[in-house]
Design a protein around this motif. Structure first.
Motif, short mmCIF file in Angstrom:
data_model
loop_
_atom_site.label_atom_id
_atom_site.label_comp_id
_atom_site.label_asym_id
_atom_site.label_seq_id
_atom_site.Cartn_x
_atom_site.Cartn_y
_atom_site.Cartn_z
N ILE A 1 9.32 -3.25 9.03
CA ILE A 1 8.43 -2.29 9.99
C ILE A 1 8.08 -1.03 9.13
O ILE A 1 7.02 -0.44 9.20
CB ILE A 1 9.23 -2.06 11.12
N ALA A 2 8.89 -0.25 8.42
CA ALA A 2 8.71 0.93 7.83
C ALA A 2 7.36 0.92 6.88
O ALA A 2 6.59 1.47 6.89
CB ALA A 2 9.79 1.52 7.09
N LEU A 3 7.73 -0.31 6.01
CA LEU A 3 6.50 -0.31 4.83
C LEU A 3 5.13 -0.66 5.65
O LEU A 3 4.02 -0.15 5.28
CB LEU A 3 6.73 -1.68 4.17
N GLY A 4 5.15 -1.55 6.79
CA GLY A 4 4.03 -1.70 7.57
C GLY A 4 3.40 -0.39 8.03
O GLY A 4 2.01 -0.27 7.97
N ILE A 5 4.07 0.38 8.66
CA ILE A 5 3.82 1.84 9.09
C ILE A 5 3.11 2.63 7.99
O ILE A 5 1.94 3.02 8.24
CB ILE A 5 4.96 2.47 9.83
N LEU A 6 3.92 2.61 6.64
CA LEU A 6 3.30 3.10 5.83
C LEU A 6 1.95 2.75 5.29
O LEU A 6 1.11 3.65 4.98
CB LEU A 6 4.34 3.27 4.50
N LEU A 7 1.95 1.45 5.18
CA LEU A 7 0.63 0.95 4.54
C LEU A 7 -0.44 1.18 5.76
O LEU A 7 -1.60 1.50 5.31
CB LEU A 7 0.81 -0.49 4.45
N ARG A 8 -0.48 1.31 6.86
CA ARG A 8 -1.31 1.76 7.94
C ARG A 8 -1.65 3.10 7.74
O ARG A 8 -2.67 3.43 8.01
CB ARG A 8 -0.69 1.24 9.52
N ILE A 9 -0.75 3.93 7.64
CA ILE A 9 -0.84 5.39 7.37
C ILE A 9 -1.89 5.67 6.30
O ILE A 9 -2.93 6.44 6.30
CB ILE A 9 0.33 6.11 7.31
N MET A 10 -1.66 4.76 5.11
CA MET A 10 -2.37 5.12 3.86
C MET A 10 -3.77 4.58 4.04
O MET A 10 -4.75 5.13 3.62
CB MET A 10 -1.72 4.41 2.78
N ASP A 11 -3.78 3.44 5.08
CA ASP A 11 -5.12 2.99 5.53
C ASP A 11 -6.17 4.01 6.06
O ASP A 11 -7.22 4.16 5.99
CB ASP A 11 -4.70 1.71 6.24
N SER A 12 -5.25 4.73 7.05
CA SER A 12 -5.95 5.60 7.99
C SER A 12 -6.14 7.00 7.12
O SER A 12 -7.35 7.50 7.26
CB SER A 12 -5.00 5.95 9.11
N LEU A 13 -5.38 7.34 6.15
CA LEU A 13 -5.75 8.30 5.22
C LEU A 13 -7.04 8.17 4.65
O LEU A 13 -8.12 9.03 4.20
CB LEU A 13 -4.54 8.99 4.51
N PHE B 1 -8.87 -0.68 0.66
CA PHE B 1 -8.86 -1.45 1.94
C PHE B 1 -8.26 -2.89 1.74
O PHE B 1 -7.48 -3.28 2.48
CB PHE B 1 -9.81 -1.11 2.98
N LEU B 2 -9.02 -3.50 0.78
CA LEU B 2 -8.49 -4.89 0.81
C LEU B 2 -7.28 -4.98 0.00
O LEU B 2 -6.43 -5.95 0.33
CB LEU B 2 -9.63 -5.66 -0.43
N PHE B 3 -6.91 -4.17 -0.81
CA PHE B 3 -5.55 -4.21 -1.39
C PHE B 3 -4.41 -4.08 -0.42
O PHE B 3 -3.53 -4.54 -0.35
CB PHE B 3 -5.55 -3.31 -2.48
N LEU B 4 -4.78 -2.98 0.33
CA LEU B 4 -3.55 -2.68 1.22
C LEU B 4 -3.58 -3.65 2.53
O LEU B 4 -2.55 -3.84 2.77
CB LEU B 4 -3.96 -1.07 2.05
N ASN B 5 -4.64 -4.19 2.85
CA ASN B 5 -4.63 -5.15 3.67
C ASN B 5 -3.84 -6.54 3.11
O ASN B 5 -3.16 -7.07 4.05
CB ASN B 5 -6.06 -5.89 4.06
N LEU B 6 -3.99 -6.71 2.01
CA LEU B 6 -3.18 -7.83 1.15
C LEU B 6 -1.73 -7.43 1.38
O LEU B 6 -0.98 -8.39 1.60
CB LEU B 6 -3.84 -8.17 -0.05
N GLN C 1 -0.13 -5.47 3.31
CA GLN C 1 0.38 -5.60 4.77
C GLN C 1 0.65 -7.13 5.12
O GLN C 1 1.73 -7.33 5.69
CB GLN C 1 -0.52 -5.07 5.74
N ASN C 2 -0.29 -7.93 4.75
CA ASN C 2 -0.06 -9.56 4.98
C ASN C 2 1.14 -9.92 4.24
O ASN C 2 1.84 -10.99 4.85
CB ASN C 2 -1.13 -10.42 4.56
N LEU C 3 1.46 -9.53 3.12
CA LEU C 3 2.61 -9.82 2.26
C LEU C 3 3.87 -9.67 2.93
O LEU C 3 4.89 -10.18 2.86
CB LEU C 3 2.49 -9.52 0.65
N VAL C 4 3.79 -8.18 3.28
CA VAL C 4 5.09 -7.62 3.72
C VAL C 4 5.46 -8.42 5.14
O VAL C 4 6.53 -8.58 5.49
CB VAL C 4 4.85 -6.22 4.25
N TYR C 5 4.53 -8.52 6.11
CA TYR C 5 4.60 -9.31 7.49
C TYR C 5 5.14 -10.87 6.89
O TYR C 5 5.51 -11.33 7.89
CB TYR C 5 3.62 -9.07 8.27
N ALA C 6 4.52 -11.41 5.97
CA ALA C 6 4.82 -12.73 5.76
C ALA C 6 6.06 -13.00 5.29
O ALA C 6 6.80 -13.94 5.43
CB ALA C 6 3.90 -13.60 4.65
#
Length: 86
Positions: free
Chosen positions: A6-18, A73-78, A80-85
């Motif tokens: 969850i923490a990694l997912g949030i961090l990746l979303r924050i970076m995406d937003s920044l 964005f593509l890299f961060l999305n990838l 995020q998908n790996l973290v949630y998988a």
């Protein structure tokens, strides 16, 4: 393990937003000297600089438009998908 995911997912979303905020700030040159803008640039540059280097090696780094946020964005999305998988 679940809280780390969850923490990694949030961090990746924050970076995406920044990165998105940085792209939007590029349309307002008068805001480039703000402390907030400086903070956003410092937080996103470690991700965008390698993306720019990759694009330069591929010959896509030329011109006035910076495509490194799209690659980021593509890299961060990838990621995020790996973290949630897992």
């Amino acid at each position: 393990m679940y809280t780390v995911k969850i923490a990694l997912g949030i961090l990746l979303r924050i970076m995406d937003s920044l990165i998105l905020v940085r792209v939007l700030l590029s349309f307002f040159p008068t805001l480039h000297y703000s402390k907030v803008t400086n903070f956003i640039y410092q937080m996103t540059e470690p991700i965008l600089a390698p993306c720019r280097a990759i694009l330069d090696r591929l010959g896509l780094g030329m011109g006035m438009i910076d495509f490194s946020p799209i690659l980021a964005f593509l890299f961060l999305n990838l990621l995020q998908n790996l973290v949630y998988a897992i």
